[in-house]
Motif scaffolding. Structure first.
Motif, PDB file in Angstrom:
ATOM      1  N   LYS A  13      -2.126 -58.292 -47.554  1.00 42.03           N
ATOM      2  CA  LYS A  13      -1.155 -57.275 -47.141  1.00 42.03           C
ATOM      3  C   LYS A  13      -1.043 -57.366 -45.625  1.00 42.03           C
ATOM      4  CE  LYS A  13      -2.802 -54.249 -50.806  1.00 42.03           C
ATOM      5  NZ  LYS A  13      -3.519 -53.003 -51.121  1.00 42.03           N
ATOM      6  N   PRO A  14       0.087 -57.816 -45.101  1.00 42.89           N
ATOM      7  CA  PRO A  14       0.196 -57.949 -43.644  1.00 42.89           C
ATOM      8  C   PRO A  14      -0.080 -56.627 -42.927  1.00 42.89           C
ATOM      9  CG  PRO A  14       1.999 -59.085 -44.716  1.00 42.89           C
ATOM     10  CD  PRO A  14       1.294 -58.286 -45.779  1.00 42.89           C
ATOM     11  N   LEU A  15      -0.637 -56.765 -41.730  1.00 44.87           N
ATOM     12  CA  LEU A  15      -0.964 -55.630 -40.875  1.00 44.87           C
ATOM     13  C   LEU A  15      -0.353 -55.894 -39.512  1.00 44.87           C
ATOM     14  CD1 LEU A  15      -2.567 -53.054 -40.164  1.00 44.87           C
ATOM     15  CD2 LEU A  15      -4.545 -54.544 -39.756  1.00 44.87           C
ATOM     16  N   LEU A  16       0.383 -54.909 -38.988  1.00 41.88           N
ATOM     17  CA  LEU A  16       1.055 -55.067 -37.704  1.00 41.88           C
ATOM     18  C   LEU A  16       0.645 -53.943 -36.764  1.00 41.88           C
ATOM     19  CD1 LEU A  16       3.067 -55.903 -40.168  1.00 41.88           C
ATOM     20  CD2 LEU A  16       4.655 -56.285 -38.344  1.00 41.88           C
ATOM     21  N   PHE A  17       0.513 -54.284 -35.492  1.00 44.96           N
ATOM     22  CA  PHE A  17       0.209 -53.311 -34.450  1.00 44.96           C
ATOM     23  C   PHE A  17       1.296 -53.424 -33.382  1.00 44.96           C
ATOM     24  CE2 PHE A  17      -3.841 -54.747 -36.193  1.00 44.96           C
ATOM     25  CZ  PHE A  17      -4.463 -53.551 -36.514  1.00 44.96           C
ATOM     26  N   LEU A  18       2.025 -52.348 -33.166  1.00 48.56           N
ATOM     27  CA  LEU A  18       3.004 -52.308 -32.091  1.00 48.56           C
ATOM     28  C   LEU A  18       2.382 -51.538 -30.935  1.00 48.56           C
ATOM     29  CD1 LEU A  18       5.851 -52.879 -30.992  1.00 48.56           C
ATOM     30  CD2 LEU A  18       6.535 -50.667 -31.941  1.00 48.56           C
ATOM     31  N   GLU A  19       2.185 -52.213 -29.825  1.00 50.67           N
ATOM     32  CA  GLU A  19       1.615 -51.628 -28.611  1.00 50.67           C
ATOM     33  C   GLU A  19       2.764 -51.499 -27.625  1.00 50.67           C
ATOM     34  OE1 GLU A  19      -1.689 -50.913 -28.598  1.00 50.67           O
ATOM     35  OE2 GLU A  19      -2.095 -51.902 -30.508  1.00 50.67           O
ATOM     36  N   ALA A  20       3.167 -50.264 -27.304  1.00 50.27           N
ATOM     37  CA  ALA A  20       4.375 -50.076 -26.509  1.00 50.27           C
ATOM     38  C   ALA A  20       4.374 -48.700 -25.845  1.00 50.27           C
ATOM     39  CB  ALA A  20       5.593 -50.223 -27.413  1.00 50.27           C
ATOM     40  N   PRO A  21       5.317 -48.484 -24.925  1.00 53.74           N
ATOM     41  CA  PRO A  21       5.450 -47.158 -24.321  1.00 53.74           C
ATOM     42  C   PRO A  21       5.840 -46.116 -25.365  1.00 53.74           C
ATOM     43  CG  PRO A  21       6.693 -48.780 -23.067  1.00 53.74           C
ATOM     44  CD  PRO A  21       6.260 -49.434 -24.331  1.00 53.74           C
ATOM     45  N   GLU A  22       5.656 -44.868 -24.983  1.00 53.56           N
ATOM     46  CA  GLU A  22       6.032 -43.778 -25.870  1.00 53.56           C
ATOM     47  C   GLU A  22       7.509 -43.869 -26.242  1.00 53.56           C
ATOM     48  OE1 GLU A  22       3.202 -40.100 -24.864  1.00 53.56           O
ATOM     49  OE2 GLU A  22       4.496 -40.695 -23.188  1.00 53.56           O
ATOM     50  N   LEU A  23       7.800 -43.545 -27.486  1.00 54.04           N
ATOM     51  CA  LEU A  23       9.162 -43.543 -27.997  1.00 54.04           C
ATOM     52  C   LEU A  23       9.339 -42.251 -28.782  1.00 54.04           C
ATOM     53  CD1 LEU A  23      11.838 -45.076 -28.388  1.00 54.04           C
ATOM     54  CD2 LEU A  23      10.800 -46.176 -30.379  1.00 54.04           C
ATOM     55  N   ALA A  24      10.118 -41.332 -28.243  1.00 60.32           N
ATOM     56  CA  ALA A  24      10.212 -39.989 -28.805  1.00 60.32           C
ATOM     57  C   ALA A  24      11.171 -39.873 -29.985  1.00 60.32           C
ATOM     58  CB  ALA A  24      10.622 -39.010 -27.709  1.00 60.32           C
ATOM     59  N   ASP A  25      12.207 -40.664 -30.027  1.00 56.86           N
ATOM     60  CA  ASP A  25      13.268 -40.508 -31.021  1.00 56.86           C
ATOM     61  C   ASP A  25      12.820 -41.045 -32.388  1.00 56.86           C
ATOM     62  OD1 ASP A  25      15.623 -40.856 -32.630  1.00 56.86           O
ATOM     63  OD2 ASP A  25      16.832 -40.865 -30.797  1.00 56.86           O
ATOM     64  N   LEU A  26      12.611 -40.143 -33.354  1.00 57.58           N
ATOM     65  CA  LEU A  26      12.137 -40.556 -34.674  1.00 57.58           C
ATOM     66  C   LEU A  26      13.155 -41.410 -35.419  1.00 57.58           C
ATOM     67  CD1 LEU A  26      10.233 -37.414 -36.004  1.00 57.58           C
ATOM     68  CD2 LEU A  26       9.282 -39.588 -35.226  1.00 57.58           C
ATOM     69  N   ASP A  27      14.440 -41.153 -35.228  1.00 57.46           N
ATOM     70  CA  ASP A  27      15.447 -41.976 -35.893  1.00 57.46           C
ATOM     71  C   ASP A  27      15.409 -43.414 -35.382  1.00 57.46           C
ATOM     72  OD1 ASP A  27      16.387 -39.985 -37.607  1.00 57.46           O
ATOM     73  OD2 ASP A  27      17.814 -39.242 -36.119  1.00 57.46           O
ATOM     74  N   VAL A  28      15.198 -43.586 -34.088  1.00 54.71           N
ATOM     75  CA  VAL A  28      15.069 -44.926 -33.516  1.00 54.71           C
ATOM     76  C   VAL A  28      13.819 -45.599 -34.065  1.00 54.71           C
ATOM     77  CG1 VAL A  28      14.713 -46.221 -31.368  1.00 54.71           C
ATOM     78  CG2 VAL A  28      16.412 -44.384 -31.454  1.00 54.71           C
ATOM     79  N   LYS A  29      12.717 -44.850 -34.164  1.00 54.01           N
ATOM     80  CA  LYS A  29      11.480 -45.396 -34.741  1.00 54.01           C
ATOM     81  C   LYS A  29      11.692 -45.810 -36.196  1.00 54.01           C
ATOM     82  CE  LYS A  29       7.811 -42.940 -32.293  1.00 54.01           C
ATOM     83  NZ  LYS A  29       6.682 -42.014 -32.465  1.00 54.01           N
ATOM     84  N   ARG A  30      12.370 -44.963 -36.962  1.00 49.62           N
ATOM     85  CA  ARG A  30      12.613 -45.282 -38.376  1.00 49.62           C
ATOM     86  C   ARG A  30      13.424 -46.572 -38.516  1.00 49.62           C
ATOM     87  NH1 ARG A  30      13.467 -39.534 -38.584  1.00 49.62           N
ATOM     88  NH2 ARG A  30      11.749 -38.599 -39.758  1.00 49.62           N
TER      89      ARG A  30
END
Length: 135
Positions: free
Chosen positions: A61-78
């Motif tokens: 089962k692939p596992l991914l880690f996104l290391e990035a600045p804060e991103l507040a917009d949940l729709d953009v995250k989705r």
């Protein structure tokens, strides 16, 4: 500066890898609009991955880690999440259990990241870019 680390099985070819990283970069760029997106691929043979204490028990089962600045917009995250998981699914179809790919997002405030000899919170360009991102 966003970094995506992928833990996945060995076995996809160069063309599939290139298509995958192109799609992943586009998905992350659409969310962040911050240059220097890096993708790190770590591949494992099935006999080197355990599920519930059993080696080679099932497709990885692939596992991914996104290391990035804060991103507040949940729709953009989705939207970004959907695109990232679709790219992984396309690349590893038939080789991994992509229906159970896990993406963990580690979002950092600018004072917790450094680059070029200083904190990101001390870099006006980065501060402005993240402010626009989360405005």
């Amino acid at each position: 500066m966003p970094q995506l680390l992928i833990e996945a099985p060995i076995g996809i070819g160069d063309a599939a890898k290139q298509a995958m990283v192109t799609d992943l970069t586009a998905a992350i760029d659409a969310a962040y609009h911050i240059p220097d997106i890096r993708i790190w691929l770590r591949e494992y043979a099935p006999e080197n991955v355990a599920h519930d204490g059993r080696l080679n028990a099932e497709p990885i089962k692939p596992l991914l880690f996104l290391e990035a600045p804060e991103l507040a917009d949940l729709d953009v995250k989705r939207t970004m999440t959907e695109k990232i998981l679709a790219a992984i699914s396309d690349a590893y179809d038939g080789l991994a259990n992509t229906k159970e790919t896990l993406l963990l997002m580690n979002h950092y405030p600018l004072e917790n990241a450094g680059w070029g000899g200083k904190l990101h919170s001390d870099n006006p360009e980065i501060v402005q870019a993240v402010a626009q991102l989360n405005g």
